[in-house]
Design a protein around this motif. Structure first.
Motif, PDB file in Angstrom:
ATOM      1  N   GLN A 466       0.815  -1.214   0.000  1.00  0.00           N
ATOM      2  CA  GLN A 466       0.000   0.000   0.000  1.00  0.00           C
ATOM      3  C   GLN A 466       0.847   1.262   0.000  1.00  0.00           C
ATOM      4  OE1 GLN A 466      -3.713   0.275   2.453  1.00  0.00           O
ATOM      5  NE2 GLN A 466      -2.530   1.788   3.600  1.00  0.00           N
ATOM      6  N   ARG A 500      -0.825  -4.361   3.286  1.00  0.00           N
ATOM      7  CA  ARG A 500      -0.522  -3.305   4.259  1.00  0.00           C
ATOM      8  C   ARG A 500      -0.125  -3.928   5.590  1.00  0.00           C
ATOM      9  NH1 ARG A 500      -4.927  -2.185   7.776  1.00  0.00           N
ATOM     10  NH2 ARG A 500      -6.810  -3.388   7.265  1.00  0.00           N
ATOM     11  N   GLU A 504      -1.123   0.153   9.531  1.00  0.00           N
ATOM     12  CA  GLU A 504      -1.517   1.073   8.458  1.00  0.00           C
ATOM     13  C   GLU A 504      -3.030   1.104   8.286  1.00  0.00           C
ATOM     14  OE1 GLU A 504       2.005   1.264   5.187  1.00  0.00           O
ATOM     15  OE2 GLU A 504       0.846  -0.582   5.207  1.00  0.00           O
ATOM     16  N   HIS A 505      -3.555   2.275   7.923  1.00  0.00           N
ATOM     17  CA  HIS A 505      -4.982   2.375   7.632  1.00  0.00           C
ATOM     18  C   HIS A 505      -5.282   1.688   6.306  1.00  0.00           C
ATOM     19  CE1 HIS A 505      -3.558   5.544   4.939  1.00  0.00           C
ATOM     20  NE2 HIS A 505      -4.730   5.506   4.343  1.00  0.00           N
ATOM     21  N   ASP A 506      -6.517   1.287   6.127  1.00  0.00           N
ATOM     22  CA  ASP A 506      -6.943   0.605   4.907  1.00  0.00           C
ATOM     23  C   ASP A 506      -7.262   1.647   3.833  1.00  0.00           C
ATOM     24  OD1 ASP A 506      -8.001  -0.927   2.926  1.00  0.00           O
ATOM     25  OD2 ASP A 506      -9.425  -2.009   4.190  1.00  0.00           O
ATOM     26  N   LEU A 508      -8.095   0.964   0.616  1.00  0.00           N
ATOM     27  CA  LEU A 508      -8.786   0.375  -0.539  1.00  0.00           C
ATOM     28  C   LEU A 508      -9.819   1.329  -1.133  1.00  0.00           C
ATOM     29  CD1 LEU A 508      -9.383  -3.372   0.448  1.00  0.00           C
ATOM     30  CD2 LEU A 508      -7.856  -2.459  -1.295  1.00  0.00           C
ATOM     31  N   ASN A 509     -10.361   2.231  -0.301  1.00  0.00           N
ATOM     32  CA  ASN A 509     -11.380   3.163  -0.789  1.00  0.00           C
ATOM     33  C   ASN A 509     -10.794   4.511  -1.198  1.00  0.00           C
ATOM     34  OD1 ASN A 509     -13.625   1.412  -0.421  1.00  0.00           O
ATOM     35  ND2 ASN A 509     -13.516   1.797   1.803  1.00  0.00           N
ATOM     36  N   SER A 523      -8.454  -5.675  -3.817  1.00  0.00           N
ATOM     37  CA  SER A 523      -8.517  -6.577  -2.664  1.00  0.00           C
ATOM     38  C   SER A 523      -7.335  -6.303  -1.759  1.00  0.00           C
ATOM     39  CB  SER A 523      -8.487  -8.048  -3.102  1.00  0.00           C
ATOM     40  OG  SER A 523      -9.572  -8.356  -3.946  1.00  0.00           O
ATOM     41  N   GLY A 524      -7.499  -6.587  -0.474  1.00  0.00           N
ATOM     42  CA  GLY A 524      -6.417  -6.414   0.472  1.00  0.00           C
ATOM     43  C   GLY A 524      -5.759  -7.738   0.818  1.00  0.00           C
ATOM     44  N   TRP A 525      -4.486  -7.680   1.211  1.00  0.00           N
ATOM     45  CA  TRP A 525      -3.798  -8.854   1.731  1.00  0.00           C
ATOM     46  C   TRP A 525      -2.734  -8.391   2.716  1.00  0.00           C
ATOM     47  CZ3 TRP A 525       1.519  -9.596   0.603  1.00  0.00           C
ATOM     48  CH2 TRP A 525       2.041  -8.789  -0.408  1.00  0.00           C
ATOM     49  N   ARG A 526      -2.402  -9.260   3.660  1.00  0.00           N
ATOM     50  CA  ARG A 526      -1.424  -8.916   4.702  1.00  0.00           C
ATOM     51  C   ARG A 526      -0.237  -9.839   4.588  1.00  0.00           C
ATOM     52  NH1 ARG A 526      -3.609  -6.211   9.683  1.00  0.00           N
ATOM     53  NH2 ARG A 526      -5.673  -5.440   9.134  1.00  0.00           N
TER      54      ARG A 526
END
Length: 526
Positions: A466, A500, A504-506, A508-509, A523-526
């Motif tokens: 991110q 991220r 960290e803040h998300d 995606l938006n 999509s998110g992934w860690r």
């Protein structure tokens, strides 16, 4: 009308048409029209693919299609979430009297397949493909308690993308299994497993990468406690094909012990591993290959530590120039591979492994035991992983372009701030087959990010961190028309995975991200 179709279209054209249809639709549309069509669709009657159908089609299959074709069915492919719909426990044996093979996809560690292992072990073939997200998970006792048993009838077994623990307290001798693909946690698990498979003919074993220091220390302690000499398997007289890969540093001494003492009838051997021990052509020839007298094919890729600083790469490649290597037509390449310490990467040609790891600019200066003009070539490598502390050069990517014709994925795990050299930035080289790019980098300048995307114009999936992405967007917004140019380049991308850290803040938006990838799912992934 059917008569018109029969007279106007040859069988070969139907074979082509069937490539574009789901097997369940082929059966529903063509079964019992006449003898000709029954013969044409016979392969689809025997092997039914239900892995990508909705609930409506499943109901149609169970109510309309199954009663007509159940005696033909020998193999079924199904999604794990639909296992109970396709195989009702109370009617299993009546519905599928001739079933021999089951292939289960999109499986989770605690999925529905667990309830069926006692039934499926009476089949001939069972292949279970776990979700990508399960790659660090372990199936603890289910494998041993259900499948590694003396009443198991399976001949081929695949456990893909999840690790299996070998429990000696509940596992038994299994004489049926002949072909096995599996992931294990350690080399001593390999010993324990093979001790229970006296009839094994083909085995493909993968051992994971141990990342943490505590995990590594625990593995070393387990190796010390486990007595490899006393637990060496019976003579595996039926084993003809052995495939072994290890992403962490495997103890080659114990692997050599296993192969040289138990696998006298081995015909094909593939080894892909990082080793703590020094391996050269002389050791391979005298301690391993000379004892495998029936060996016909040997492929390998070793990353080995340079323990003697006085040994240069030209001296090392000389150990592969004996009459054994030359007379048996073993072409070998070697190049420097500076990881955390100095390593050599040495491999046989053609390169046959799925992943080509830790590629650096040093690949350009490779050495060969045949001649230094020989080209690296591979029709197997799909994922090329890059790392390095200097700029990646045009010459490096020209080798990848010419040599790795089937590569579809690029991964960058370490890179210089000056990501690409000037000659690559000023060149129009493209890698048209690449559809996935992974960027495990904290930072990357806009100009290098843009050049990377231009070099991979057919990319569909992008994985990146991110903070890197937000920095690239901010930099592009400060340059005239730069964001719009980047947006145009990103149009073909269909899925973006944004990683991220927990703190960290998300994002995606974030509007900038959404605008940059107008046609992609985020999509998110860690």
């Amino acid at each position: 009308e059917i008569s018109t179709l029969e007279s106007s279209l040859p069988n070969e054209l139907y074979d082509f048409i069937f490539l574009y249809l789901k097997s369940i639709d082929i059966i529903y549309s063509f079964f019992n029209l006449n003898d000709r069509f029954n013969n044409l669709i016979y392969p689809f009657l025997c092997a039914v693919d239900l892995s990508d159908v909705d609930q409506c089609m499943l109901n149609k299959y169970y109510q309309t299609i199954l009663p007509k074709v159940q005696h033909y069915i020998k193999a079924i492919k199904v999604n794990d979430k639909n296992v109970d719909s396709v195989f009702p426990l109370s009617l299993y044996s009546k519905i599928y009297p001739n079933l021999e093979s089951v292939f289960i996809t999109k499986v989770e560690k605690d999925g529905k397949f667990l309830s069926y292992l006692k039934l499926f072990k009476q089949l001939l073939n069972l292949k279970i493909y776990f979700n990508v997200g399960e790659f660090n998970e372990t199936v603890s006792n289910e494998f041993c308690s259900n499948l590694l048993q003396n009443d198991c009838r399976l001949q081929t077994l695949v456990f893909d993308n999840v690790y299996v623990s070998i429990n000696t307290h509940i596992s038994q001798l299994c004489f049926s299994i002949r072909n096995l693909t599996i992931k294990l946690h350690s080399l001593h698990d390999v010993y324990l497993l093979l001790n229970n498979l006296p009839s094994i003919e083909y085995v493909n074993i993968h051992i994971p990468r141990i990342i943490g220091r505590e995990e590594h220390q625990q593995q070393e302690q387990n190796d010390v406690q486990f007595n490899y000499d006393k637990n060496i398997p019976w003579t595996l007289s039926k084993l003809k094909h052995f495939v072994f890969s290890s992403i962490y540093t495997a103890n080659y001494d114990y692997l050599e012990l296993l192969l040289s003492h138990c696998c006298c009838n081995l015909e094909r051997l593939s080894l892909d591993l990082y080793s703590n021990e020094f391996i050269d052509g002389e050791r391979l020839e005298k301690k391993l290959l000379s004892k495998l007298t029936k060996l016909k094919v040997f492929h390998f890729c070793f990353r080995i530590p340079i323990l003697d600083n006085t040994l240069n790469i030209d001296d090392y490649i000389q150990t592969y120039k004996s009459s054994y290597w030359i007379n048996n037509h073993h072409s070998i390449l070697c190049f420097n591979q500076p990881l955390h310490n100095q390593y050599y990467c040495v491999f046989s040609l053609p390169y046959v492994f799925y992943r080509f790891s830790h590629v650096t600019n040093d690949l350009v200066n490779y050495r060969s035991n045949v001649n230094d003009d020989i080209l690296l070539y591979s029709n197997k490598a799909k994922d090329i992983t890059f790392c390095g502390e200097v700029s990646f050069t045009l010459e490096l990517f020209q080798i990848i372009q010419k040599s790795c014709l089937k590569a579809t994925e690029l991964t960058f795990i370490e890179a210089s701030v000056r990501f690409f050299s000037d000659n690559l930035m000023n060149n129009e080289l493209i890698l048209k087959n690449i559809v996935s790019v992974w960027l495990f980098l904290d930072q990357l300048e806009y100009k290098y990010f843009r050049r990377l995307l231009l070099m991979t114009p057919n990319i569909l999936r992008l994985y990146l961190l991110q903070r890197l992405l937000l920095d690239v967007i901010r930099e592009s917004q400060n340059k005239p028309n730069a964001f719009q140019q980047l947006q145009s380049i990103c149009n073909p991308i269909r899925h973006v995975f944004i990683g991220r850290a927990p703190f960290e803040h998300d994002a995606l938006n974030d509007n900038g991200i959404k605008l940059l990838f107008p046609n992609a799912k985020l999509s998110g992934w860690r």
